[in-house]
Design an enzyme around this catalytic site. Structure first.
Site, short mmCIF file in Angstrom:
data_model
loop_
_atom_site.label_atom_id
_atom_site.label_comp_id
_atom_site.label_asym_id
_atom_site.label_seq_id
_atom_site.Cartn_x
_atom_site.Cartn_y
_atom_site.Cartn_z
N ASP A 163 0.88 -1.17 0.00
CA ASP A 163 0.00 0.00 0.00
C ASP A 163 0.91 1.21 0.00
O ASP A 163 1.77 1.34 0.87
CB ASP A 163 -0.87 0.03 1.26
N ASP A 167 -13.77 -5.87 -1.34
CA ASP A 167 -13.58 -5.85 0.12
C ASP A 167 -14.86 -6.40 0.72
O ASP A 167 -15.96 -5.93 0.40
CB ASP A 167 -13.33 -4.42 0.61
#
Lengths: 251, 198
Positions: free
Chosen positions: A11, A130
């Protein structure tokens, strides 16, 4: 026989790798290009780079990082984070990405999946989902896990496949960052329902978790971040463990 | 030492960044090959491998690169779709290909997931392209169409059916996998190709 893939994920925020627990409490985890080089040398089968900068400057920096990483590694390379148009995807592909991953934009505008597949081929399109265990069951959450959508995970994954997704990256928001293991049941359900590969993500804490999601969870690949960034164990170590469990891996 | 110049055959489609990056990693330089006369400026040719067979052949015919490639005597490596184009025909778009070799490209008809995506083990025959690479090494594949085994096959792979992972015919080589995405082993294949007939 196809090998199960082990995929480190970075990330990236404003040029640095970051890692948080349940998407929050971000801490610095190093230079993304250096980390990418280390994981490549350590036997990563693929690399995912997600841009979590929310600023224009951050996005420009991200493209430069994509370019540098692409020159450093020679394995499949997926990038994502905030992609909402084919033009944005094209910029990243031209910078050296092999696949793009879309998430919230796919929920808001599902036809983007088909447009990307038409433009770049399905092999290039990863839809990131997600998911979170709510009262309704495994519900899709958007905006980096902050908004429940009311959409259930398995039918959404199936829709993504029909629209042209080449792969699903399924992150359990319930287990992400906990290091207590992947969400086996939902990963298995999605894998069983789809004909495209499923990458499991969220919850890796020890090599046995990888083995579990790749066998019981029927995932084609397992993604992890924190355990690798902080050196809890290496990719080579995970693969060694998987080999002993008779799970096919590239070594 | 002079750097080897590799021409990347252009056919209007596909992402070439990876193949260019990989060639630069092994110390080669690259140049786009858009028209027949560009071939005279390079030492080696690569036909990269992302796209649709029908569209690729149409583009090659339009620029005249099709006949120029067939006549070329320098080492050429076709990657994935690039290897399929060297054959007689492809069922992707039901088209006639370059007809350098007489193999045909067909679609996978298997119970496993298609496309065949991921790392698979390859059985290698002895060939300069595989110099210093052990048998049964892993390579990265992404494809829905394949070439059955033939006299041209120099490597084989299995995905429910056995198929051709690499071919050679005179100065033409082809690989079904993506060497530019197959880690250090893949880079070794590219390096071997660069060093062919130097």
């Amino acid at each position: 026989m196809l090998a199960k893939r082990i995929i480190p994920c970075l990330d990236v925020k404003n040029g640095r790798t970051v890692k948080g627990v349940n998407f929050d409490n971000l801490v610095d985890a190093g230079d993304p290009v250096e980390l990418a080089a280390r994981y490549y040398a350590d036997g990563a089968d693929e690399l995912v780079l997600l841009d979590i900068s929310a600023t224009i400057e951050g996005r420009e920096t991200f493209i430069e990082i994509v370019r540098s990483v692409a020159k450093t590694i020679a394995i499949p390379f997926t990038v994502g984070g905030g992609i909402s148009s084919t033009e944005q995807a094209e910029k990243l592909i031209k910078a050296g990405a092999d696949k793009v991953s879309i998430n919230t934009a796919a929920i808001q505008e599902p036809r983007l999946i088909g447009e990307l597949a038409e433009e770049f081929g399905s092999q290039c399109v990863v839809v990131a989902i997600d998911t979170m265990l709510t009262k309704k069951g495994w519900e899709v959450v958007s905006h980096a896990g902050t908004k429940p959508t009311g959409i259930m995970t398995v039918p959404w994954a199936r829709t993504c496949e029909l629209l042209g997704a080449g792969e699903i990256l399924l992150t359990s928001h319930t287990s992400d960052g906990t290091r207590e293991g992947y969400a086996i049941d939902i990963t298995r359900k999605v894998s069983q329902t789809l004909r495209i590969p499923v990458i499991a993500s969220g919850g890796a804490g020890q090599p046995a978790h990888f083995a579990e999601v790749l066998s019981k969870g029927m995932a084609d690949a397992a993604l992890a971040a924190g355990v690798f960034h902080y050196g809890l164990f290496s990719i080579a170590h995970v693969k060694e463990y998987l080999r002993k469990q008779n799970i096919a891996v590239r070594y | 030492m002079r750097k080897i110049k590799v021409g990347i055959v252009q056919y209007g489609a596909g992402n070439q960044a990876s193949v260019i990056n990989a060639l630069e990693q092994i110390g080669a330089i690259t140049m786009p090959v858009n028209v027949a006369t560009d071939i005279d400026k390079v030492d080696k040719l690569i036909i990269p491998g992302v796209g649709h067979a029908g569209k690729a052949m149409a583009a090659l015919r339009q620029t005249g690169l099709d006949s120029a490639i067939c006549k070329s005597k320098i080492p050429l490596l076709g990657v994935c779709l690039g290897m399929q184009l060297l054959g007689r025909s492809s069922s992707e778009g039901n088209i006639t290909c370059l007809e350098i070799a007489d193999y045909d490209t067909v679609k996978f008809n298997v119970t496993l997931k298609v496309p065949h995506i991921g790392w698979n083990q390859v059985r290698l025959r002895e060939n300069p392209l595989f110099h210093a690479i052990p048998d049964n090494e892993w390579f990265y594949f992404v494809h829905s169409y394949y070439i059955p085994n033939s006299k041209y096959s120099i490597a084989k792979c299995t995905y429910e059916v056995e198929f051709t992972a690499a071919v050679q015919l005179a100065n033409f080589w082809g690989v079904q996998f993506h060497p530019e995405k197959s880690g250090k082993t893949g880079l070794r294949v590219l390096k071997n190709f660069i060093e062919l007939c130097k």
